[in-house]
Write a protein that holds these residues in place. Structure first.
Motif, short mmCIF file in Angstrom:
data_model
loop_
_atom_site.label_atom_id
_atom_site.label_comp_id
_atom_site.label_asym_id
_atom_site.label_seq_id
_atom_site.Cartn_x
_atom_site.Cartn_y
_atom_site.Cartn_z
N THR A 89 -9.50 -7.92 3.96
CA THR A 89 -8.64 -7.16 3.65
C THR A 89 -8.36 -5.97 4.78
O THR A 89 -7.07 -5.47 4.73
CB THR A 89 -8.75 -6.17 2.45
N GLY A 90 -9.22 -6.04 5.65
CA GLY A 90 -9.15 -5.12 6.88
C GLY A 90 -9.47 -3.73 6.38
O GLY A 90 -9.98 -2.92 7.11
N TRP A 91 -9.97 -3.51 4.85
CA TRP A 91 -10.50 -2.29 4.85
C TRP A 91 -11.81 -2.32 4.99
O TRP A 91 -12.87 -3.32 4.95
CB TRP A 91 -10.18 -2.19 2.94
N PHE A 128 -0.46 -1.39 3.10
CA PHE A 128 0.39 -1.61 4.43
C PHE A 128 1.64 -1.53 4.04
O PHE A 128 2.13 -1.86 2.80
CB PHE A 128 -0.11 -2.86 4.84
N THR A 164 3.36 -8.48 7.03
CA THR A 164 3.26 -7.20 7.15
C THR A 164 3.83 -6.65 8.59
O THR A 164 3.79 -7.44 9.49
CB THR A 164 1.60 -7.13 7.57
N ALA A 179 -7.94 -8.52 10.01
CA ALA A 179 -8.49 -8.68 8.78
C ALA A 179 -9.01 -10.20 8.87
O ALA A 179 -8.66 -11.09 8.30
CB ALA A 179 -7.49 -8.71 7.65
N VAL A 192 -0.91 -11.19 7.66
CA VAL A 192 -1.50 -10.07 8.33
C VAL A 192 -2.11 -10.47 9.51
O VAL A 192 -2.67 -11.73 9.72
CB VAL A 192 -2.56 -9.40 7.22
N GLY A 231 -1.44 -10.40 -3.04
CA GLY A 231 -2.74 -9.85 -2.55
C GLY A 231 -3.63 -9.18 -3.60
O GLY A 231 -4.84 -8.83 -3.09
N ALA A 287 -1.90 -4.25 12.18
CA ALA A 287 -2.08 -5.38 11.18
C ALA A 287 -0.62 -6.14 11.02
O ALA A 287 -0.64 -7.17 10.55
CB ALA A 287 -2.11 -4.53 9.78
N THR A 294 -3.25 -5.53 0.86
CA THR A 294 -3.39 -6.43 2.21
C THR A 294 -2.74 -7.59 1.48
O THR A 294 -3.16 -8.15 0.39
CB THR A 294 -4.72 -6.59 2.95
N GLN A 295 -1.60 -8.12 2.27
CA GLN A 295 -1.31 -9.62 1.74
C GLN A 295 -1.69 -10.30 2.82
O GLN A 295 -2.34 -10.04 3.68
CB GLN A 295 0.32 -9.56 1.56
#
Length: 406
Positions: free
Chosen positions: A360-362, A378, A389, A296, A291, A317, A395, A287-288
């Motif tokens: 990170t969205g993770w 991504f 992104t 995130a 986004v 990131g 995202a 993830t940068q």
């Protein structure tokens, strides 16, 4: 399975089980190793990765630390595999660390984890992506970031799902070449890319390897030119990426698109060094910062925290990925109620965080091998001097531009 409910990161520390009184009553510090390449050719991203860990530790210490003690990071400089082994031995025997964080580069992590596993010291990987790191049956090696196989699927999937539709053509008509540095990182990513190309029935016209210490890639560029490659999937580090683009400019040739696989392709320093020719270059990575924050939550707050700490914007990131991973592991040690390796393993494997709830969205859910299964890289693109992104849709913050260069 115990569900660990977490507020959005940076909105307050995640709820954690209260450690036993004996742990809370102990004075002094609790030492963790921080093994990264702080010097040599990989130092820039090694230091950027460490910064994410450092921010997470400082945040945790401000809230009371771990097990009632302040966390102290003991740095180890891993320039190459031999030094990674020597430094991790020093961290365990001299500094007496309870676990080791690291490491950014796959060859370094692969070497160091063999040593820590023999000693039963937990190793918390947050940036090295080669699949074999968590495929050796080790009990005390854990990884929060995506793997090479995830990168392979995302790069080839990006051609099919995003780039070919933007060109308005059948992806099977595109001539795809694979270019990679010849160490563990490049070997594993390129191997999975090749498998994905074959599985999807696409047209691979070349696969080339080179040493990351190369000072001239002109012969590689002539090979790519000779097969008239449309798309080059490149796995490399910052220095050889710059060398590759300068070589293409000197040869007055370029493919329709280059898609990188993280590392130097995510560095603003790389974009500055290459110049306008880097605009439009695509990349698959962690993830940068450009986004969708709904996917995130907390990413903008992390950037502000980073800027206050270091006086500049994040360089890639990798700091965010390490911040995310450090938060996960520090929470797990707290819930373990002590530093016994088996209690830490149980706590790590019990972590359960939904996707789309962290900066990170993770999410987080480890398998028995210690690999986080709720992570993905991504599809990104350099547009106007910053990396945005472009895929997947949930995202994305920009449309993909099917053109590379000024």
């Amino acid at each position: 399975m115990v569900a660990i409910r977490r507020r959005p990161l940076l909105g307050g520390l995640a709820a954690a089980a209260v450690a036993p009184r004996f742990a809370a009553a102990q004075g002094g510090e609790i030492k963790f190793g921080a093994l990264y390449p702080f010097s040599g050719g990989l130092a820039l991203l090694g230091d950027e990765s460490f910064r994410g860990l450092e921010v997470a530790v400082e945040e945790r210490n401000a809230a009371g630390g771990v097990l009632g003690r302040q966390v102290r990071l003991m740095k180890g400089d891993a320039v190459d595999q031999n030094q990674a082994i020597g430094e991790v031995r020093r961290l365990m025997s001299v500094e007496r660390v309870v676990a080791v964080f690291g490491t950014y580069a796959s060859p370094l992590a692969f070497a160091a984890t063999q040593v820590t596993e023999l000693q039963g010291v937990p190793y918390f990987e947050m940036g090295a992506i080669s699949d074999p790191i968590t495929e050796r049956g080790f009990r005390y090696v854990f990884r929060t970031c995506p793997r090479s196989s995830d990168f392979g699927a995302a790069t080839v999937g990006g051609i099919v799902d995003a780039l070919a539709p933007a060109y308005g053509i059948d992806p099977k008509t595109l001539k795809i070449a694979i270019l990679h540095e010849d160490a563990l990182y490049g070997q594993t990513v390129s191997g999975f890319q090749e498998a994905q190309i074959r599985q999807r029935g696409l047209n691979q016209v070349e696969k080339l390897a080179y040493s990351a210490r190369s000072v001239d890639l002109s012969s590689v560029i002539q090979r790519l030119r000779g097969v008239n490659a449309d798309i080059v999937l490149h796995t490399g580090y910052q220095n050889d990426i710059v060398l590759f683009f300068r070589g293409m400019q000197e040869a007055n040739w370029k493919p329709r698109m280059v898609i990188g696989s993280g590392a130097g392709y995510s560095l603003t320093d790389t974009a500055r060094a290459v110049g306008p020719a880097f605009d439009g270059v695509m990349n698959v990575d962690f993830t940068q910062f450009a986004v969708n924050e709904q996917y995130a939550p907390g990413v903008a707050a992390f950037v502000e925290l980073y800027k206050r700490r270091y006086g500049s914007d994040p360089r890639s990131g990798h700091s965010l990925a390490n911040y995310f991973g450090a938060r996960v592991y520090l929470d797990a040690v707290q819930r373990a109620g002590g530093t016994d390796k088996d209690r830490i393993r149980t706590a790590v494997l019990a972590t359960d965080v939904a996707e789309g709830t962290t900066p990170t969205g993770w999410g987080v859910r480890f398998d028995e091998r210690g690999q986080n299964t709720r992570v993905r890289p991504f599809l990104l693109q350099w547009q106007g001097g910053r990396q945005v992104t472009v895929f997947p849709a949930q995202a994305a913050v920009a449309q993909l531009r099917p053109q590379m260069g000024a």
